[in-house]
Scaffold this active site. Structure first.
Site, PDB file in Angstrom:
ATOM      1  N   ASP A  16       0.854  -1.248  -0.144  1.00 40.66           N
ATOM      2  CA  ASP A  16       0.150  -0.048  -0.182  1.00 40.66           C
ATOM      3  C   ASP A  16       0.834   1.327  -0.071  1.00 40.66           C
ATOM      4  O   ASP A  16       0.664   2.268  -0.848  1.00 40.66           O
ATOM      5  CB  ASP A  16      -0.868  -0.031   1.302  1.00 40.66           C
ATOM      6  CG  ASP A  16      -2.062  -1.113   1.148  1.00 40.66           C
ATOM      7  OD1 ASP A  16      -2.101  -1.894   0.339  1.00 40.66           O
ATOM      8  OD2 ASP A  16      -2.996  -0.939   1.870  1.00 40.66           O
ATOM      9  N   ARG A  96      -0.702   5.662  17.389  1.00 44.83           N
ATOM     10  CA  ARG A  96      -1.226   6.548  16.203  1.00 44.83           C
ATOM     11  C   ARG A  96      -0.485   8.138  16.628  1.00 44.83           C
ATOM     12  O   ARG A  96      -0.012   8.800  15.729  1.00 44.83           O
ATOM     13  CB  ARG A  96      -2.408   6.595  15.990  1.00 44.83           C
ATOM     14  CG  ARG A  96      -2.856   5.335  15.226  1.00 44.83           C
ATOM     15  CD  ARG A  96      -1.685   4.630  14.523  1.00 44.83           C
ATOM     16  NE  ARG A  96      -2.267   3.459  13.756  1.00 44.83           N
ATOM     17  CZ  ARG A  96      -1.452   2.315  13.234  1.00 44.83           C
ATOM     18  NH1 ARG A  96      -0.142   2.463  13.708  1.00 44.83           N
ATOM     19  NH2 ARG A  96      -2.068   1.536  12.502  1.00 44.83           N
ATOM     20  N   ASP A 125      -7.672   4.832  12.005  1.00 41.42           N
ATOM     21  CA  ASP A 125      -6.558   5.240  12.132  1.00 41.42           C
ATOM     22  C   ASP A 125      -6.432   6.523  11.356  1.00 41.42           C
ATOM     23  O   ASP A 125      -5.878   7.619  11.625  1.00 41.42           O
ATOM     24  CB  ASP A 125      -5.532   4.338  11.469  1.00 41.42           C
ATOM     25  CG  ASP A 125      -4.886   3.237  12.217  1.00 41.42           C
ATOM     26  OD1 ASP A 125      -5.495   3.458  13.575  1.00 41.42           O
ATOM     27  OD2 ASP A 125      -4.663   2.072  11.884  1.00 41.42           O
ATOM     28  N   SER A 179      -5.400  -8.640   7.830  1.00 41.29           N
ATOM     29  CA  SER A 179      -4.685  -7.338   7.982  1.00 41.29           C
ATOM     30  C   SER A 179      -4.341  -7.145   9.549  1.00 41.29           C
ATOM     31  O   SER A 179      -5.009  -7.371  10.308  1.00 41.29           O
ATOM     32  CB  SER A 179      -5.848  -6.232   7.632  1.00 41.29           C
ATOM     33  OG  SER A 179      -5.450  -5.066   7.965  1.00 41.29           O
TER      34      SER A 179
END
Length: 404
Positions: A16, A96, A125, A179
């Site tokens: 990605d 994050r 996110d 994932s």
């Protein structure tokens, strides 16, 4: 967006973000700076440098942030005993704000106009990255390719790689179908079989822990030493924050501890099923509540418990840099000044049991609490008046004939 000359990209080196790096160059005709953080995910990060160089990227940041992550983010959160919706130890959420912080700092260092990330438009996110960035640099511009492009499948991403000569692993082979996101606090699993909430996770999905059934038949005992609410030593050996967590992950995972299977409420509105392994964090939470049980005043402990769900939601929803989270943190940190001492825990086949706690700052008084003769330390006759005063409003209501 117009006028963007340089973008700092949160870059993993995977499919990605490799596509995103090239897409940013093509779409915005801009220079890309990559930032890759070592948060203890257990992967070799140097290949990300080679991939970035192969795409012509000149400014490449690869940083070991493990100590900062645990010291300044994980530990403050565990002082609050934070659990989202009663089960989730916030392993992804708490990473994050640190990434957002470094994205903004690198943007300032390199003179970048914008930052970019690979979070999708369906997830939490994107909110966490961007709320953190805007709090630290209000004028920063954010590019979220998953909200702009039409490369919405693995096949399209791979076709883009072929078209632009991007080197990526194209064969699934033995790669997990899930994932996953990992850092020193946890590893998460989503997608594939897990999209059915009724389906039991496959045993070979779990990477950090043995199954409780296959854990050792002999329990493991550990002793945690606390100073102001943080673990500073394990079994008498002083350790840095990141070393503590890494050690607890290993010991707890070997005893089948830390698995969770949750359907949670995402901030963006949908329910999502995820599985998490947080072995060290599970031990940390149990130990911290144990040392607080003997060192915290009753009403202060209860106030912390009342505030905890709000604190956990702030972390989950991305408000780490908000004034309300910081105000709560100030109260929580104030409460920890006497949270010192030692806790002994027994780890056995998926469970963590407290088997002892001691502190020079303990509020537990055996002379008062004893069932034996307390030599007048506590006058039991006083309890009668205490009960009658607290029952007064109930008796008045009952005398008025009010139904319960």
């Amino acid at each position: 967006m117009s006028g963007i000359k340089k973008v700092v990209l949160a870059y993993s080196g995977g499919l990605d973000t490799s596509v995103i790096a090239k897409w940013l160059m093509e779409t915005y005709q801009c220079e890309v700076v990559t930032f890759t953080a070592d948060l203890g995910q257990g992967e070799e990060l140097e290949p990300a440098r080679a991939k970035a160089k192969a795409m012509g990227i000149k400014e490449i940041y690869i940083e070991d942030l493990r100590e900062e992550f645990v010291r300044d983010f994980v530990n403050p959160m565990f002082r609050a005993n934070a659990l989202y919706e009663g089960e989730y130890l916030l392993g992804t959420s708490i990473a994050r704000p640190l990434i957002a912080k470094r994205l903004v700092e690198i943007a300032n260092e390199t003179g970048a106009d914008a930052i970019s990330h690979g979070a999708t438009g369906k997830g939490n996110d994107q909110v966490r990255f961007e709320l953190g960035a805007y709090a630290l640099k209000p004028g920063i511009r954010v590019i979220a390719p998953w909200r702009e492009w039409d490369l919405n499948s693995r096949d399209k991403l791979l076709a883009y790689c072929d078209q632009h000569g991007i080197q990526v692993e194209k064969k699934r082979g033995t790669k997990s179908p899930y994932s996953m996101d990992a850092n020193l606090l946890h590893i998460s699993y989503e997608g594939d079989l897990l999209e059915d909430p009724a389906a039991e996770p496959e045993e070979d999905m779990w990477l950090w822990s043995v199954s409780p059934e296959n854990a050792p038949d002999t329990p493991t005992y550990i002793e945690l030493t606390y100073e102001k609410g943080d673990i500073v030593a394990v079994d008498g050996e002083k350790m840095s924050p990141a070393t503590v967590l890494a050690h607890l992950n290993k010991v707890a995972g070997a005893n089948g501890i830390g698995r969770a299977d949750i359907v949670e409420n995402r901030y963006v509105g949908m329910k999502s099923r995820g599985c998490y392994e947080t072995p060290g964090g599970t031990v940390m939470l149990k130990g911290h509540r144990a040392i607080e049980s003997v060192t915290l005043d009753r009403e202060l402990a209860h106030l912390k418990d009342e505030l905890m769900p709000r604190y956990a939601s702030l972390v989950y929803n991305g408000y780490w840099f908000s004034p309300e989270r910081q105000a709560l943190q100030a109260l929580i940190d104030y409460s920890q000044q006497y949270v010192n001492g030692k806790v002994r825990l027994k780890l056995y086949k998926g469970s963590v049991a407290v088997v002892g706690r001691e502190s020079a700052d303990s509020l537990f008084d055996a002379n008062i609490a004893t069932f034996e003769d307390d030599a007048g330390a506590y006058n039991q006759a006083d309890a009668g008046g205490f009960i009658k005063l607290n029952a007064l409003r109930l008796r008045i209501a009952a005398n008025k004939g009010r139904k319960i």
